[in-house]
Motif scaffolding. Structure first.
Motif, PDB file in Angstrom:
ATOM      1  N   LEU A 168      55.113  29.241  17.319  1.00 40.45           N
ATOM      2  CA  LEU A 168      56.375  28.897  16.661  1.00 40.45           C
ATOM      3  C   LEU A 168      57.218  30.139  16.409  1.00 40.45           C
ATOM      4  O   LEU A 168      58.439  30.132  16.600  1.00 40.45           O
ATOM      5  N   GLN A 169      56.578  31.224  15.980  1.00 41.28           N
ATOM      6  CA  GLN A 169      57.313  32.467  15.751  1.00 41.28           C
ATOM      7  C   GLN A 169      57.899  32.999  17.055  1.00 41.28           C
ATOM      8  O   GLN A 169      59.034  33.482  17.083  1.00 41.28           O
ATOM      9  N   ASP A 170      57.141  32.927  18.132  1.00 43.15           N
ATOM     10  CA  ASP A 170      57.640  33.385  19.432  1.00 43.15           C
ATOM     11  C   ASP A 170      58.843  32.566  19.879  1.00 43.15           C
ATOM     12  O   ASP A 170      59.834  33.118  20.369  1.00 43.15           O
ATOM     13  N   LYS A 171      58.783  31.237  19.707  1.00 44.16           N
ATOM     14  CA  LYS A 171      59.897  30.373  20.088  1.00 44.16           C
ATOM     15  C   LYS A 171      61.132  30.673  19.235  1.00 44.16           C
ATOM     16  O   LYS A 171      62.251  30.710  19.733  1.00 44.16           O
ATOM     17  N   ARG A 172      60.910  30.891  17.933  1.00 39.16           N
ATOM     18  CA  ARG A 172      62.019  31.199  17.034  1.00 39.16           C
ATOM     19  C   ARG A 172      62.686  32.517  17.451  1.00 39.16           C
ATOM     20  O   ARG A 172      63.913  32.614  17.499  1.00 39.16           O
ATOM     21  N   GLU A 173      61.873  33.502  17.785  1.00 42.47           N
ATOM     22  CA  GLU A 173      62.421  34.793  18.211  1.00 42.47           C
ATOM     23  C   GLU A 173      63.200  34.655  19.519  1.00 42.47           C
ATOM     24  O   GLU A 173      64.256  35.274  19.686  1.00 42.47           O
ATOM     25  N   GLU A 174      62.706  33.829  20.430  1.00 42.65           N
ATOM     26  CA  GLU A 174      63.429  33.593  21.686  1.00 42.65           C
ATOM     27  C   GLU A 174      64.789  32.958  21.424  1.00 42.65           C
ATOM     28  O   GLU A 174      65.797  33.340  22.029  1.00 42.65           O
ATOM     29  N   ARG A 175      64.831  31.966  20.507  1.00 42.31           N
ATOM     30  CA  ARG A 175      66.102  31.318  20.178  1.00 42.31           C
ATOM     31  C   ARG A 175      67.072  32.311  19.533  1.00 42.31           C
ATOM     32  O   ARG A 175      68.265  32.325  19.835  1.00 42.31           O
TER      33      ARG A 175
END
Length: 96
Positions: A77-84
């Motif tokens: 989830l943190q990785d996806k948030r950082e990508e966004r």
């Protein structure tokens, strides 16, 4: 040494935990118990006892295993948030 079905599966599981240096005695015990489970086909009581102890040892080994990023939902989830956020920053920079 030829390993039985349970011993082979336990060895693979232990290898995936990456704890070889942390608990060599527990690993040896787990493998010994797994071989006992494989060898006690004709004695259900011995098999049940060895299996119960093996589950306890494996629970302890899993507790000692380092937490990896693979399969960790919070990290995903943190990785996806950082990508966004990165994509949003790039869009904002492109509009300027």
């Amino acid at each position: 040494m030829i390993l039985g079905t349970v011993a082979s599966a336990i060895k693979e599981e232990i290898n995936s935990l990456r704890i070889d240096d942390e608990a060599p005695g527990m690993i040896a015990l787990a493998l010994s118990l797994a071989r006992a489970v494989d060898a006690s086909a004709k004695n259900p009581a011995a098999k049940a006892t060895a299996a119960r102890e093996l589950r306890a040892v494996m629970r302890e080994l899993h507790a000692r295993a380092p937490v990896g990023k693979e399969g960790d939902t919070v990290d995903e989830l943190q990785d996806k948030r950082e990508e966004r956020r990165k994509a949003a920053r790039e869009r904002a920079a492109a509009q300027e």
